[in-house]
Every structure is written in C-alpha cells, then in structure tokens.
Design a protein around this motif. Structure first.
Motif, PDB file in Angstrom:
ATOM      1  N   TYR A   1      37.824   0.920  -3.771  1.00 31.59           N
ATOM      2  CA  TYR A   1      37.404  -0.231  -4.587  1.00 31.59           C
ATOM      3  C   TYR A   1      38.318  -1.432  -4.346  1.00 31.59           C
ATOM      4  N   CYS A   2      39.600  -1.195  -4.142  1.00 31.48           N
ATOM      5  CA  CYS A   2      40.521  -2.297  -3.829  1.00 31.48           C
ATOM      6  C   CYS A   2      40.094  -2.992  -2.532  1.00 31.48           C
ATOM      7  N   LEU A   3      39.820  -2.207  -1.502  1.00 33.08           N
ATOM      8  CA  LEU A   3      39.480  -2.806  -0.206  1.00 33.08           C
ATOM      9  C   LEU A   3      38.107  -3.481  -0.263  1.00 33.08           C
ATOM     10  N   MET A   4      37.171  -2.885  -0.992  1.00 35.53           N
ATOM     11  CA  MET A   4      35.862  -3.530  -1.152  1.00 35.53           C
ATOM     12  C   MET A   4      36.009  -4.867  -1.880  1.00 35.53           C
ATOM     13  N   GLY A   5      36.854  -4.868  -2.893  1.00 39.37           N
ATOM     14  CA  GLY A   5      37.091  -6.106  -3.633  1.00 39.37           C
ATOM     15  C   GLY A   5      37.718  -7.178  -2.748  1.00 39.37           C
ATOM     16  N   MET A   6      38.657  -6.759  -1.922  1.00 36.82           N
ATOM     17  CA  MET A   6      39.276  -7.713  -1.002  1.00 36.82           C
ATOM     18  C   MET A   6      38.232  -8.324  -0.069  1.00 36.82           C
TER      19      MET A   6
ATOM     20  N   GLU B   1      35.002  -8.486  -0.454  1.00 36.23           N
ATOM     21  CA  GLU B   1      34.027  -9.296  -1.181  1.00 36.23           C
ATOM     22  C   GLU B   1      34.606 -10.678  -1.522  1.00 36.23           C
ATOM     23  N   PHE B   2      35.854 -10.720  -1.947  1.00 34.39           N
ATOM     24  CA  PHE B   2      36.435 -11.999  -2.347  1.00 34.39           C
ATOM     25  C   PHE B   2      36.759 -12.888  -1.140  1.00 34.39           C
TER      26      PHE B   2
ATOM     27  N   GLY C   1      40.298  -9.821  -6.003  1.00 26.31           N
ATOM     28  CA  GLY C   1      39.190  -8.913  -5.688  1.00 26.31           C
ATOM     29  C   GLY C   1      39.515  -7.485  -6.095  1.00 26.31           C
ATOM     30  N   MET C   2      40.753  -7.080  -5.842  1.00 22.45           N
ATOM     31  CA  MET C   2      41.172  -5.737  -6.243  1.00 22.45           C
ATOM     32  C   MET C   2      41.048  -5.566  -7.751  1.00 22.45           C
TER      33      MET C   2
ATOM     34  N   GLU D   1      39.297  -7.284  -9.878  1.00 22.42           N
ATOM     35  CA  GLU D   1      37.905  -7.354 -10.340  1.00 22.42           C
ATOM     36  C   GLU D   1      37.162  -6.043 -10.089  1.00 22.42           C
ATOM     37  N   PHE D   2      37.374  -5.461  -8.926  1.00 23.63           N
ATOM     38  CA  PHE D   2      36.646  -4.229  -8.598  1.00 23.63           C
ATOM     39  C   PHE D   2      37.166  -3.020  -9.383  1.00 23.63           C
ATOM     40  N   LEU D   3      38.473  -2.956  -9.604  1.00 23.50           N
ATOM     41  CA  LEU D   3      39.004  -1.852 -10.418  1.00 23.50           C
ATOM     42  C   LEU D   3      38.533  -1.990 -11.862  1.00 23.50           C
TER      43      LEU D   3
END
Lengths: 204, 204
Positions: free
Chosen positions: A163-168, A170-171, B167-168, B170-172
């Motif tokens: 989820y951390c890497l997906m968030g990175m 995405e942002f 992003g991290m 937000e996703f967490l």
C-alpha cells in the motif's frame, strides 16, 4: 474478491463485430465518465458518441452502473497486465520496481481518466472501489513476499509495504503525469526509487 | 495558492452566535456531503439537518459550491494544524514522521468523510482538489528540506519525497482506518516508518 466478475451477468459478445461494439462502448464510457463524471453521464450520451443505437447498448450492458463496473474491471485488468509485461524478465527487485513504476506512469498517461473513474467508483459502487485497490495490492504483495523470501528485501509487513508503494506511485502520477501533463521528472523518479530501495533492500 | 480564500467572498460571522451557526452548517455539510455525495446533496438537506432557516444559510454562503469549498479549506487547515501540533517539539525527523503519521491517521478516524469530500472536489472544483494536496505538500517539503539541510536526511528531490510520503499516509489510512475502521496496525505502521527512515536517513 468482493466484486463478482461482471462477465457473469452481462452478455459476452461472441462475434468479433459484437466484441468491437462492446469495446467501442467501453472506450467511449472511459472518455465520457472521465470528462463529465458518472452522475452527469447518461446511457444516451454514451450511445450517441459511440454511434450505436440505444437498444444495442442494452444487448451488452443492463445499465449505466454495469458498464461503469466493467470499465473499472477492464482498466484494472489492463493496468496489471501492462505492469506484468514490463517487469517480466527484470533482473532483481530494483529493476522490477523501476519498470513497474514506469509502466504505471505510462498507463496513467494513456488513460488520463483512470484516477477520476476509480475515484468515482467510491460513490457509484464502493465495493468496486475497494476491489480495484485490493486486486492491485494482491499482485504487489506476492512480488514483495518473494523478494523478502529471496533475501533481496527486508522482512516488513508486505501488505503495508504494497500500500505504501501504491500510494507513492499514485501520488507521483497525480502530481506530474496528471497535473503537469508530462512524465515524472528523472529527479523525482530517482528520489522515489532511492526511497524504496534504501528503505527495503536488505543490508548486511 | 490557486484557490482564493473563501473568506474573501463570503460573510464572516462577527458574533459568536453567528460563528456557531456557520460552524454548525459546515459540520453538517461535512456529514451530508460525505454520506450522500455533493451532487446528491441540496442546500435544503443541509439547512434541515442543521435546524437552520434556508435564508440563514445564504447569509454565510452564497451557495452549495461555496460551503463545499470552505469545508475543504477547513478540513485542510485543521489537518495541517493537528499535524503541526503533534510534531512540535519532536526530537529529530524520525520522531516527527512517527508523530505526523499518527496525527494524520487520528484525523482520518475523526473525519471519516475527509477522503470522500476531497475526492469529490476533483469533480466539483478541480483547482480546489489540487490546492488541497499542494498546500499539504508545501509544509512537508519545508520540513524535509530542513532535515536535508541538517544532514538528517539524504538529499533527494524534496517535493517528490513529500508526495511519496503523503501517498503512503493516504493509502495506509484508506486500507486500515477507513476500510477496517481501526487503527493502522502496529506492524503496518512500523513497516512504513522503516521504509521511510531506511530510505531517507543519511548513512555515513
């Protein structure tokens, strides 16, 4: 998986002409849902732009919500396939991350409405919204787990890392690909990769 | 800043009673926009729930879009203030990240509609949506830049790093606080902090 495959409840085109019509409707839906938003889009908007009779639409999709769901499923499927193709054969996890992120940014560039459509899913069909991210995370967790098992990456909660890497991704995609309409700058891409590799690579 | 402060165009309550009414309307708007979505919410929905005459609404806000904008501004302002208070006096960047992330998750727990409201801004007022993230990034960039200048963090593009960390978070927050309605598990929180500190801390 919380969302049933839409294929179970809608007609699957058997002929190539039927498949082309169905794909045309999905492509137009991607364009219009992205531009006007789901709630301001009607089935007529889609059929008119696609040059397809309204009755034909209902041969393929029972209604607006169904084409929306299939569209999200298609975007998810194609994104995951593109990333899979890109990382295939990469030597080591670092190369996989670089290629995977690049493939994601490339997909965002080619499907500029991806974010807006997924965001609207939160309102149209919350289970579909969760499914989109859970499905993306699943594959990521698997790859991270393998890298941890091989000793390439440190052992950390693989789902949290996914989820951390997906968030990175995405942002960064939002900040540069969507807002600036350009590629993620080399410096920014490098910063993300350094952060990931520095944070996850096993040191001993 | 791309978005003008809404204060310039709407009435600012001068009396404490006026301020209370205005705040009541904003609180109810947060609740209803989050539950029903912006496009399915009317000014009447807000005034009825708030127990305020419709005419009174227009004393404070020219219309639905204006109260929405003020709400996003308020959520942004309060979130940034909570994080600021939390990180104040922390010894070193690591402690700041831990406290900042915890404050963010805490804010999401108390304002469960934050994500939905910000996501809708993309459709209601795209400039406001960008402003929300740019404003959040601004403060983050400043803190990261200082940590780099002090030699606590490696020199990497601070804006890219800020968007990665946002992003991290937000996703967490989405995965656990919103979807599971619980705190981010200790293991997941620790994984994120290890990733950040391993990726950013200067080693020599």
């Amino acid at each position: 998986m919380e969302v049933q495959s839409a294929g179970k409840e809608t007609y699957r085109a058997k002929t190539s002409k039927g498949e082309a019509t169905r794909q045309k409707l999905l492509d137009v839906a991607e364009e219009i849902f992205g531009a006007k938003g789901y709630f301001h889009t009607s089935v007529v908007d889609i059929t008119q732009r696609a040059g397809v009779a309204q009755g034909t639409f209902y041969v393929y999709f029972p209604g607006k919500q169904h084409i929306f769901r299939e569209l999200v499923e298609e975007l998810s499927h194609n994104l995951r396939r593109e990333i899979q193709i890109a990382v295939n054969g990469a030597a080591g996890r670092k190369e996989k991350e670089i290629r995977g992120f690049a493939a994601f940014f490339d997909y965002v560039r080619k499907h500029r409405n991806l974010y807006r459509i997924v965001q609207e899913a939160e309102f149209v069909d919350p289970a579909l919204y969760k499914w989109y991210y859970r499905r993306l995370a699943e594959g990521y967790v698997k790859g991270l787990q393998e890298a941890m098992d091989r000793g390439e990456f440190r052992r950390l909660d693989p789902e949290a890392v996914a989820y951390c890497l997906m968030g990175m991704g995405e942002f960064l995609g939002m900040r540069w690909v969507l807002w600036e309409k350009k590629d993620v700058p080399e410096e920014a891409f490098r910063a993300a990769m350094e952060l990931i590799m520095g944070g996850l690579e096993k040191r001993d």
